[in-house]
Design an enzyme around this catalytic site. Structure first.
Site, PDB file in Angstrom:
ATOM      1  N   GLY A  54      52.602  12.331 -41.064  1.00 19.36           N
ATOM      2  CA  GLY A  54      51.307  11.709 -41.336  1.00 19.36           C
ATOM      3  C   GLY A  54      51.225  10.285 -40.823  1.00 19.36           C
ATOM      4  O   GLY A  54      50.626   9.998 -39.793  1.00 19.36           O
ATOM      5  N   ARG A  55      51.804   9.360 -41.561  1.00 18.33           N
ATOM      6  CA  ARG A  55      51.800   7.962 -41.129  1.00 18.33           C
ATOM      7  C   ARG A  55      52.578   7.796 -39.823  1.00 18.33           C
ATOM      8  O   ARG A  55      52.205   6.989 -38.965  1.00 18.33           O
ATOM      9  CB  ARG A  55      52.415   7.086 -42.218  1.00 18.33           C
ATOM     10  CG  ARG A  55      51.720   7.218 -43.554  1.00 18.33           C
ATOM     11  CD  ARG A  55      52.386   6.381 -44.619  1.00 18.33           C
ATOM     12  NE  ARG A  55      51.986   6.829 -45.946  1.00 18.33           N
ATOM     13  CZ  ARG A  55      52.323   6.215 -47.071  1.00 18.33           C
ATOM     14  NH1 ARG A  55      53.069   5.135 -47.026  1.00 18.33           N
ATOM     15  NH2 ARG A  55      51.927   6.688 -48.240  1.00 18.33           N
ATOM     16  N   GLN A  87      47.985  14.071 -40.660  1.00 16.36           N
ATOM     17  CA  GLN A  87      47.790  15.110 -41.673  1.00 16.36           C
ATOM     18  C   GLN A  87      46.379  15.205 -42.220  1.00 16.36           C
ATOM     19  O   GLN A  87      46.016  16.235 -42.776  1.00 16.36           O
ATOM     20  CB  GLN A  87      48.740  14.865 -42.849  1.00 16.36           C
ATOM     21  CG  GLN A  87      50.153  15.328 -42.581  1.00 16.36           C
ATOM     22  CD  GLN A  87      50.995  15.200 -43.820  1.00 16.36           C
ATOM     23  OE1 GLN A  87      51.652  14.199 -44.007  1.00 16.36           O
ATOM     24  NE2 GLN A  87      50.976  16.201 -44.662  1.00 16.36           N
ATOM     25  N   CYS A 112      58.256   8.462 -42.315  1.00 18.77           N
ATOM     26  CA  CYS A 112      57.581   8.149 -43.568  1.00 18.77           C
ATOM     27  C   CYS A 112      58.284   9.013 -44.612  1.00 18.77           C
ATOM     28  O   CYS A 112      59.489   8.924 -44.772  1.00 18.77           O
ATOM     29  CB  CYS A 112      56.081   8.380 -43.471  1.00 18.77           C
ATOM     30  SG  CYS A 112      55.576   9.848 -42.555  1.00 18.77           S
ATOM     31  N   ASP A 142      48.094   2.943 -51.523  1.00 20.14           N
ATOM     32  CA  ASP A 142      48.482   4.093 -52.309  1.00 20.14           C
ATOM     33  C   ASP A 142      47.673   5.321 -51.890  1.00 20.14           C
ATOM     34  O   ASP A 142      46.475   5.383 -52.111  1.00 20.14           O
ATOM     35  CB  ASP A 142      48.217   3.843 -53.799  1.00 20.14           C
ATOM     36  CG  ASP A 142      48.588   2.424 -54.205  1.00 20.14           C
ATOM     37  OD1 ASP A 142      49.285   1.769 -53.431  1.00 20.14           O
ATOM     38  OD2 ASP A 142      48.157   1.996 -55.280  1.00 20.14           O
TER      39      ASP A 142
END
Length: 548
Positions: free
Chosen positions: A242-243, A281, A237, A203
């Site tokens: 980011g991911r 990010q 994502c 998370d």
């Protein structure tokens, strides 16, 4: 740094030592190191005059999930079929690593057709999904694949002339693998497309260990979907930077180390960023990338690691619980566009005004349909919470969400205020995009100027027209609320009532405990008085006998 062809485990070991040394050297000033990379990439983008004009066009703004994440024009994917050629996606390449990917945002409800059309036209063999549909009670991606197997359960996209059928499903500990049959209705040709859905990214943070991520990477590589002789794999994502950027950076660097025995990680990141803005990010994501590269040099050459099979949990038909799916969109979308009366802004305006009248902050105009859906549902949650019993016990649960700390629930993520998310960066950059409930909303797009009247009210637009313009045709005669959605709503209400009953039982038990404690206290007081009386009586009797 020069990259000359070498071979052997010795070169890989030397590369690992070099990257480890850089990682340890930059450790105390890691955030500054990350900031310097970002500044270098931004400076190069300005010098080369990378533009994003297509994403800012009047007709394309509504197709972006986040306002600050726009595809560069020189590398954007152009759709060939249909009236819309725009999708928020870029072709990202690293020639010397012989790697190419399509990085894109998680599909919106109105861009599902565009997404699958891109997969078909680019001849992509696989889709890599690195997020959950919902995280921190925010919709991060629309469900863009069919829930059940079988041709009769296929997702039909007639406007882009495609159908998507789920033909196979395997659930593993850290990811889900799905096989789809993608069919072109014009030519009746079909193609198999795999989806690798990584489900245990924690998370709003990074994985605690790179091992599971590396095993996922190995499975993707073994499928052959990253080879140059097939179309580029689609990686997404929520924002697609980011991911998604983390996956591409780790994969490319490990390929370069295998081929050349060395790799400049920051240089590779800047090269990847020249195709899509903002890859990686956060400083934590860069930190994790270094860890995964260092560990991957060893693990991806270890026969024990490579031969270890990922445990298969199930290969049954996929089913989702209420907690795993976002709130049903069709009823909401209908309500947002049906006018209350002539010249009225519709139910959306009424809901917004009602929310503001009850103390909720106003929200900006730059909202996607998912964001609007979040806002209205969260306002309903606030209203439900306000009428809950005021006793000093936990308030009535306002939504059926899983509050455990487990990462195993792969469609719904739980709330974690201490971590930072890849998309959180972009959701909180602009204050007027703040969510009136949780402080942030994935704000995206501005409505067109000619679609907003003097009262800032959006005129009604039929849902059928919206879907036709964006690659999804509604089923003729379909009711605003389908039986399936109605069933979900009933189940949600039943679950809410059940939770309310549980809390009421807790309160009843607390009252019973309080009554028992009070009765016990009275008994103890009475016994104390009796004992004191007995003692006084004994003393009096003793004194009487002595004096007598």
């Amino acid at each position: 740094m020069s990259e000359q062809k070498t071979s052997g485990s010795g070169s890989a070991a030397a590369a690992r030592l070099q990257i480890e040394a850089e990682y340890k050297d930059k450790g105390p000033q890691w955030h500054r190191f990350y900031k310097e990379i970002c500044e270098t990439c931004d400076r190069e983008a300005k010098e080369k005059q990378f533009s994003t004009s297509e994403s800012e066009r009047h007709t394309n703004r509504g197709l972006n999930r986040y306002r600050d994440v726009n595809p560069y024009d020189h590398s954007r994917i152009v759709l060939k079929r249909g009236s819309v050629d725009y999708i928020n996606a870029n072709l990202v390449q690293l020639e010397r690593a012989e790697r190419q990917y399509i990085l894109t945002q998680g599909p919106l409800v109105d861009t599902v057709g565009h997404f699958w059309l891109m997969v078909w036209e680019q001849k992509s063999r696989a889709v890599l999904m690195l997020n959950k549909l919902m995280e921190k009670k925010q919709i991060k991606c629309h469900l863009y694949w069919p829930n059940e197997m079988g041709a009769d359960k296929a997702l039909k996209l007639p406007h882009v002339k495609l159908t998507v059928e789920l033909v196979r499903l395997e659930t593993y500990q850290n990811f889900v693998r799905r096989w789809f049959k993608l069919t072109d209705l014009e030519t009746q040709q079909s193609r198999e497309v795999m989806q690798f859905h990584y489900t245990t990214w924690p998370d709003f943070g990074i994985p605690s260990s790179p091992n599971a991520f590396l095993k996922f990477l190995q499975q993707v590589r073994d499928s052959g979907c990253l080879s140059r002789d097939v179309g580029p794999a689609v990686v997404h994502c929520s924002a697609g930077i980011g991911r998604s950027g983390t996956f591409c950076l780790v994969d490319c660097c490990l390929v370069l180390i295998d081929k050349y025995g060395e790799c400049n990680v920051s240089k590779v990141l800047c090269e990847l960023r020249s195709y899509r803005m903002g890859l990686i990010q956060t400083a934590d994501q860069l930190d994790f990338s270094y860890q995964a590269i260092i560990e991957g040099i060893k693990k991806l050459h270890d026969p024990t690691f490579l031969d270890a099979e990922e445990p298969l949990i199930s290969n049954d038909t996929e089913t989702h619980t209420l907690d795993e799916l976002p709130p049903p969109l069709p009823p909401r979308v209908q309500s947002l566009n049906l006018p209350l009366a002539p010249n009225s802004g519709g139910i959306l305006s009424l809901n917004m005004r009602a929310a503001q009248a009850n103390g909720a902050e106003s929200i900006g105009k730059e909202l996607s349909k998912d964001a609007l859906n979040n806002f209205i549902n969260q306002h309903d949650m606030i209203h439900d919470a306000e009428v809950a019993d005021s006793r000093p016990l936990p308030p009535l649960p306002v939504r059926a969400f899983n509050d455990s700390d487990s990462d195993e629930d792969y469609l719904l993520d739980d709330d974690d205020e201490d971590d930072t998310d890849e998309d959180e960066e972009y959701e909180t950059i602009n204050e007027h995009d703040a969510d009136p409930v949780n402080g942030h909303v994935p704000a995206t797009t501005q409505p067109h100027a000619d679609d907003v009247n003097a009262n800032n009210e959006k005129p009604a637009v039929p849902v059928d027209e919206q879907h036709k313009a964006n690659g999804i045709d509604p089923i003729p005669g379909q009711l605003p609320a389908s039986p399936e959605n109605e069933l979900k709503r009933r189940k949600r209400n039943e679950y809410q009532a059940s939770l309310e009953q549980k809390v009421n039982d807790m309160k009843r038990k607390q009252r019973e405990n309080e009554d028992k404690q009070l009765a016990a206290k009275k008994r103890r007081s009475l016994l104390t008085y009796i004992a004191a009386g007995v003692v006084v009586g004994v003393i009096c009797a003793y004194a009487y006998t002595k004096l007598g």
